[in-house]
Design an enzyme around this catalytic site. Structure first.
Site, PDB file in Angstrom:
ATOM      1  N   SER A 184      25.118  -5.821  -8.588  1.00 35.89           N
ATOM      2  CA  SER A 184      26.546  -6.050  -8.957  1.00 35.89           C
ATOM      3  C   SER A 184      27.587  -5.508  -7.974  1.00 35.89           C
ATOM      4  CB  SER A 184      26.887  -5.485 -10.351  1.00 35.89           C
ATOM      5  OG  SER A 184      26.440  -6.342 -11.362  1.00 35.89           O
ATOM      6  N   GLY A 196      24.381 -13.584  -0.919  1.00 34.85           N
ATOM      7  CA  GLY A 196      23.980 -12.175  -0.932  1.00 34.85           C
ATOM      8  C   GLY A 196      22.480 -11.979  -0.939  1.00 34.85           C
ATOM      9  N   ASP A 245      16.542  -4.195   4.502  1.00 31.78           N
ATOM     10  CA  ASP A 245      16.567  -5.546   3.944  1.00 31.78           C
ATOM     11  C   ASP A 245      15.433  -5.631   2.921  1.00 31.78           C
ATOM     12  OD1 ASP A 245      16.144  -8.254   3.442  1.00 31.78           O
ATOM     13  OD2 ASP A 245      16.381  -8.853   5.544  1.00 31.78           O
ATOM     14  N   ILE A 246      15.781  -5.885   1.676  1.00 32.08           N
ATOM     15  CA  ILE A 246      14.786  -5.856   0.598  1.00 32.08           C
ATOM     16  C   ILE A 246      13.719  -6.954   0.763  1.00 32.08           C
ATOM     17  CG2 ILE A 246      15.964  -7.326  -1.108  1.00 32.08           C
ATOM     18  CD1 ILE A 246      15.302  -5.051  -3.194  1.00 32.08           C
ATOM     19  N   TYR A 298      29.892  -9.377  -7.080  1.00 27.49           N
ATOM     20  CA  TYR A 298      30.331  -9.052  -8.437  1.00 27.49           C
ATOM     21  C   TYR A 298      31.250  -7.830  -8.505  1.00 27.49           C
ATOM     22  CZ  TYR A 298      27.308 -12.633 -10.619  1.00 27.49           C
ATOM     23  OH  TYR A 298      26.722 -13.807 -11.019  1.00 27.49           O
ATOM     24  N   ASP A 303      20.416 -12.502  -3.302  1.00 30.81           N
ATOM     25  CA  ASP A 303      19.767 -13.638  -3.975  1.00 30.81           C
ATOM     26  C   ASP A 303      19.426 -14.729  -2.938  1.00 30.81           C
ATOM     27  OD1 ASP A 303      18.900 -15.310  -6.024  1.00 30.81           O
ATOM     28  OD2 ASP A 303      20.911 -15.747  -6.801  1.00 30.81           O
TER      29      ASP A 303
HETATM   30  N1  AR6 Z   1      18.603  -6.564   1.137  1.00 33.63           N
HETATM   31  C1  AR6 Z   1      19.167  -5.569   0.410  1.00 33.63           C
HETATM   32  N2  AR6 Z   1      20.436  -5.614  -0.044  1.00 33.63           N
HETATM   33  C2  AR6 Z   1      21.158  -6.717   0.259  1.00 33.63           C
HETATM   34  C3  AR6 Z   1      20.645  -7.810   1.009  1.00 33.63           C
HETATM   35  C4  AR6 Z   1      19.296  -7.695   1.462  1.00 33.63           C
HETATM   36  N3  AR6 Z   1      18.703  -8.666   2.159  1.00 33.63           N
HETATM   37  N4  AR6 Z   1      21.634  -8.741   1.142  1.00 33.63           N
HETATM   38  C5  AR6 Z   1      22.726  -8.261   0.510  1.00 33.63           C
HETATM   39  N5  AR6 Z   1      22.462  -7.042  -0.007  1.00 33.63           N
HETATM   40  P1  AR6 Z   1      25.203  -9.278  -3.960  1.00 33.63           P
HETATM   41  P2  AR6 Z   1      25.898  -9.026  -6.823  1.00 33.63           P
HETATM   42  C6  AR6 Z   1      23.327  -6.121  -0.772  1.00 33.63           C
HETATM   43  O1  AR6 Z   1      26.510  -9.909  -3.680  1.00 33.63           O
HETATM   44  O2  AR6 Z   1      27.106  -8.233  -6.517  1.00 33.63           O
HETATM   45  C7  AR6 Z   1      24.806 -13.979  -5.523  1.00 33.63           C
HETATM   46  O3  AR6 Z   1      25.467 -15.121  -5.072  1.00 33.63           O
HETATM   47  C8  AR6 Z   1      24.819  -6.308  -0.690  1.00 33.63           C
HETATM   48  O4  AR6 Z   1      25.325  -5.779   0.539  1.00 33.63           O
HETATM   49  O5  AR6 Z   1      23.999  -9.856  -3.349  1.00 33.63           O
HETATM   50  O6  AR6 Z   1      25.003  -8.564  -7.959  1.00 33.63           O
HETATM   51  C9  AR6 Z   1      24.098 -14.203  -6.850  1.00 33.63           C
HETATM   52  O7  AR6 Z   1      23.599 -15.517  -6.965  1.00 33.63           O
HETATM   53  C10 AR6 Z   1      25.270  -5.493  -1.895  1.00 33.63           C
HETATM   54  O8  AR6 Z   1      25.261  -4.087  -1.565  1.00 33.63           O
HETATM   55  O9  AR6 Z   1      24.900  -9.217  -5.578  1.00 33.63           O
HETATM   56  C11 AR6 Z   1      25.179 -13.934  -7.841  1.00 33.63           C
HETATM   57  O10 AR6 Z   1      25.999 -15.071  -8.022  1.00 33.63           O
HETATM   58  C12 AR6 Z   1      24.149  -5.743  -2.917  1.00 33.63           C
HETATM   59  O11 AR6 Z   1      23.058  -6.281  -2.152  1.00 33.63           O
HETATM   60  C13 AR6 Z   1      25.986 -12.835  -7.196  1.00 33.63           C
HETATM   61  O12 AR6 Z   1      25.764 -12.953  -5.788  1.00 33.63           O
HETATM   62  C14 AR6 Z   1      24.494  -6.724  -4.024  1.00 33.63           C
HETATM   63  O13 AR6 Z   1      25.350  -7.745  -3.541  1.00 33.63           O
HETATM   64  C15 AR6 Z   1      25.514 -11.462  -7.619  1.00 33.63           C
HETATM   65  O14 AR6 Z   1      26.400 -10.500  -7.113  1.00 33.63           O
END
Ligand code: AR6
Length: 168
Positions: A116, A31, A8-9, A120, A33
């Site tokens: 992404s 996600g 978890d980042i 995304y 964010d």
């Molecule tokens: N630590 C590390 N990685 C994570 C964590 C965490 N705590 N939580 C999720 N991931 P995403 P995107 C992973 O959807 O595709 C948001 O609503 C997740 O499993 O977070 O760039 C933003 O506001 C995946 O492998 O980002 C934007 O609207 C990776 O992080 C949109 O999502 C990215 O998934 C951005 O979409």
């Protein structure tokens, strides 16, 4: 220097900045964010509200507030649209701009999520290969700039994709 880690980042404390996979509004979301905003606390949103949004492929910096790191670099990845909408170039640009913003702020240790590949929908194997290639390019251009660059991956499958890209 280049590493991957499952986790978890928001819990990472051996870097100076973590990168957020944000959206253009910089107002938070789901996600990674959402996790970063929850862990940082409401002051993060107070600051990101004032940054004027962020274009796809660009990056902006804020403080880290209650996170274990001093800074968050917010980048906006491309939304996957089949692959013919500049997605690859825009994703590469996210990594390059995040590292440039880090360099401008004297940050030498940084952790990225898999930008992404969640909401995304960017295919993870392609995203990993683009991410690793672009980071390697920046390092070859600026060999003194960074001490540690890592990817914190949330699941085994995503980690395997980045490990494979690093072993290419
Ligand atoms: N630590 C590390 N990685 C994570 C964590 C965490 N705590 N939580 C999720 N991931 P995403 P995107 C992973 O959807 O595709 C948001 O609503 C997740 O499993 O977070 O760039 C933003 O506001 C995946 O492998 O980002 C934007 O609207 C990776 O992080 C949109 O999502 C990215 O998934 C951005 O979409």
């Amino acid at each position: 220097m280049l590493q991957t880690e499952l986790g978890d980042i928001t819990k990472i404390n051996d870097v100076e900045a973590i990168v957020n996979a944000a959206n253009k509004s910089l107002m938070g979301g789901g996600g990674v964010d959402g996790a970063i905003h929850r862990a940082a606390g409401p002051e993060l949103l107070e600051e990101t509200k004032k940054l004027g949004g962020c274009e796809t492929g660009d990056a902006k910096i804020s403080r880290g507030y209650n996170l274990p790191v001093d800074h968050v670099i917010h980048t906006v990845g491309p939304i996957w649209n089949g692959g013919n909408s500049e997605e690859a170039a825009l994703l590469a640009r996210c990594y390059r701009r995040s590292l440039e913003v880090a360099m401008d702020n004297g940050i030498k240790k940084i952790a990225f999520p898999s930008i992404s590949t969640g909401v995304y929908h960017f295919p993870v194997d392609q995203a990993a290969s683009i991410a690793v290639d672009e980071v390697r390019k920046v390092i070859s251009e600026q060999p003194e700039a960074f001490e540690l660059i890592k990817w914190i991956l949330f699941d085994e499958e995503t980690k395997a994709a980045y490990d494979a890209a690093l072993n290419e």
